[in-house]
Enzyme design. Structure first.
Site, PDB file in Angstrom:
ATOM      1  N   ASP A 248     -17.388-102.107  42.840  1.00 41.77           N
ATOM      2  CA  ASP A 248     -16.246-100.758  42.747  1.00 41.77           C
ATOM      3  C   ASP A 248     -17.147 -99.572  43.292  1.00 41.77           C
ATOM      4  OD1 ASP A 248     -14.811-102.556  41.451  1.00 41.77           O
ATOM      5  OD2 ASP A 248     -14.867-101.596  39.377  1.00 41.77           O
TER       6      ASP A 248
ATOM      7  N   ASN B 272     -22.988 -82.624  37.978  1.00 41.31           N
ATOM      8  CA  ASN B 272     -23.286 -84.132  37.553  1.00 41.31           C
ATOM      9  C   ASN B 272     -23.392 -84.969  38.509  1.00 41.31           C
ATOM     10  OD1 ASN B 272     -22.926 -83.635  34.887  1.00 41.31           O
ATOM     11  ND2 ASN B 272     -20.649 -84.385  34.414  1.00 41.31           N
ATOM     12  N   ASP B 273     -22.428 -85.297  39.227  1.00 38.26           N
ATOM     13  CA  ASP B 273     -22.657 -86.255  40.203  1.00 38.26           C
ATOM     14  C   ASP B 273     -21.850 -86.424  41.333  1.00 38.26           C
ATOM     15  OD1 ASP B 273     -20.099 -87.338  39.006  1.00 38.26           O
ATOM     16  OD2 ASP B 273     -21.273 -88.155  37.471  1.00 38.26           O
TER      17      ASP B 273
ATOM     18  N   ASP C  25     -16.295 -79.806  29.507  1.00 37.55           N
ATOM     19  CA  ASP C  25     -17.162 -79.974  30.501  1.00 37.55           C
ATOM     20  C   ASP C  25     -16.739 -79.707  32.262  1.00 37.55           C
ATOM     21  OD1 ASP C  25     -19.239 -80.133  28.821  1.00 37.55           O
ATOM     22  OD2 ASP C  25     -19.387 -82.114  28.819  1.00 37.55           O
ATOM     23  N   GLY C  26     -15.507 -80.152  32.245  1.00 35.00           N
ATOM     24  CA  GLY C  26     -14.948 -80.207  33.543  1.00 35.00           C
ATOM     25  C   GLY C  26     -14.647 -78.641  33.978  1.00 35.00           C
TER      26      GLY C  26
ATOM     27  N   ARG D 242     -22.114-104.128  46.888  1.00 34.76           N
ATOM     28  CA  ARG D 242     -20.754-104.558  46.905  1.00 34.76           C
ATOM     29  C   ARG D 242     -20.192-104.430  45.407  1.00 34.76           C
ATOM     30  NH1 ARG D 242     -17.965-110.340  48.799  1.00 34.76           N
ATOM     31  NH2 ARG D 242     -15.799-109.639  48.666  1.00 34.76           N
TER      32      ARG D 242
END
Length: 307
Positions: free
Chosen positions: A181, A149-150, A67-68, A179
């Protein structure tokens, strides 16, 4: 589909993908179709390298990898809206790819030439970083990027805990301050990727919307939300003036942002055109197979049951 020029893009560093690409290229050339082969990696923009000397847009792009590799090709080819046909060769889960065994189907190329396929038009995101402290300088520093994707935001500080404080605005309205990650902005295609791991919903690719999900938020009230695709979202770091935030597009680092800067994310004008070899593809069948839902388990049990 009249095939005049085909690009074969394969996963960089994958021996099996390279071997499959060479075999695929020979098969295409034997049909009298022009073919160009190149490798692609997270930081390697193969498409620009191929386009510069040739100036000819391909009729079809074959992607061999996971997919990458597909996401990278989609980012660079979206402006041309070229159909992408992908096969899982040396990749992992492969939500966007076909089984590599289909490459051995002798009827593959005739099926494509006779339009025995479906095209799925997938929504993409476009982001840009701009300065906002000086009203005369708004938009002066701009860094554009695209994602299928994102687009997500995480702290890049090395000497402190990797948390960050990010403010979200939607259509110029203050919505929340996260607040934790980080924050993910996802398309329906990306809803089965990083966003799903944060508890975000799965959206059918036929729906055009943007998912906003916090990454490990320090508040139980920070829940994923889904907003219309036409929304204009702004993410900016607040709090610590020394805080720097890394912006990632489809898992690839694309830009840094610090206090005084903001990232504007909107639906991209162009779409990724994904060629599907099934003429009546089922998204739900893909989900049951890839995520091992009960439907696929029942099918397997039926196949193994004594006749």
């Amino acid at each position: 589909m009249k095939l005049e020029l085909i690009w074969v893009i394969y996963k960089s560093g994958s021996k099996s993908a390279k071997e499959e690409a060479l075999l695929c290229s020979r098969n295409i050339e034997s049909l009298g179709i022009k073919v160009i082969t190149a490798e692609s990696g997270p930081l390697l923009n193969t498409c620009n390298n191929i386009l510069n000397p040739n100036k000819q847009i391909p009729t079809l792009v074959i992607v061999l990898g996971g997919d990458g590799t597909v996401l990278g090709a989609a980012r660079h080819l979206a402006m041309y809206e070229v159909p992408i046909l992908s096969f899982n060769v040396g990749g992992n889960l492969g939500f966007l790819t076909h089984d590599r065994q289909l490459l051995k189907d002798e009827s593959l190329w005739s099926r494509i030439q006779e339009d025995q396929f479906a095209i799925e038009s997938r929504m993409m995101l476009k982001g840009r970083v701009e300065s906002y402290l000086d009203t005369n300088d708004v938009g002066k520093k701009e860094n554009f990027f695209w994602a299928l994707n994102d687009i997500y935001f995480r702290s890049c500080s090395e000497d402190i805990s990797p948390t960050c404080t990010l403010e979200l605005k939607i259509d110029d309205e203050d919505v929340d301050i996260y607040r934790g990650d980080g924050v993910i902005l996802s398309t329906p295609t990306g809803s089965t990727a990083y966003s799903m791991a944060t508890g975000g919903p799965i959206l059918h690719p036929g729906i055009e919307a943007i998912i906003v999900s916090a990454i490990c938020p320090m508040s139980l009230s920070s829940r994923p939300i889904v907003v219309p695709a036409g929304s204009r979202l702004i993410i900016k770091p607040v709090g610590n003036k020394n805080q720097r935030v890394n912006i990632w597009q489809d898992g690839v680092s694309s830009a840094l942002m610090q206090k005084g800067e903001q990232c504007v994310i909107e639906k991209a004008r162009n779409h990724a055109q994904m060629l599907i070899l099934e003429q009546s593809p089922s998204y739900f069948r893909t989900l049951t197979q890839k995520l091992h839902w009960a439907g696929s388990l029942v099918d397997n049990q039926n196949k193994m049951a004594p006749k």
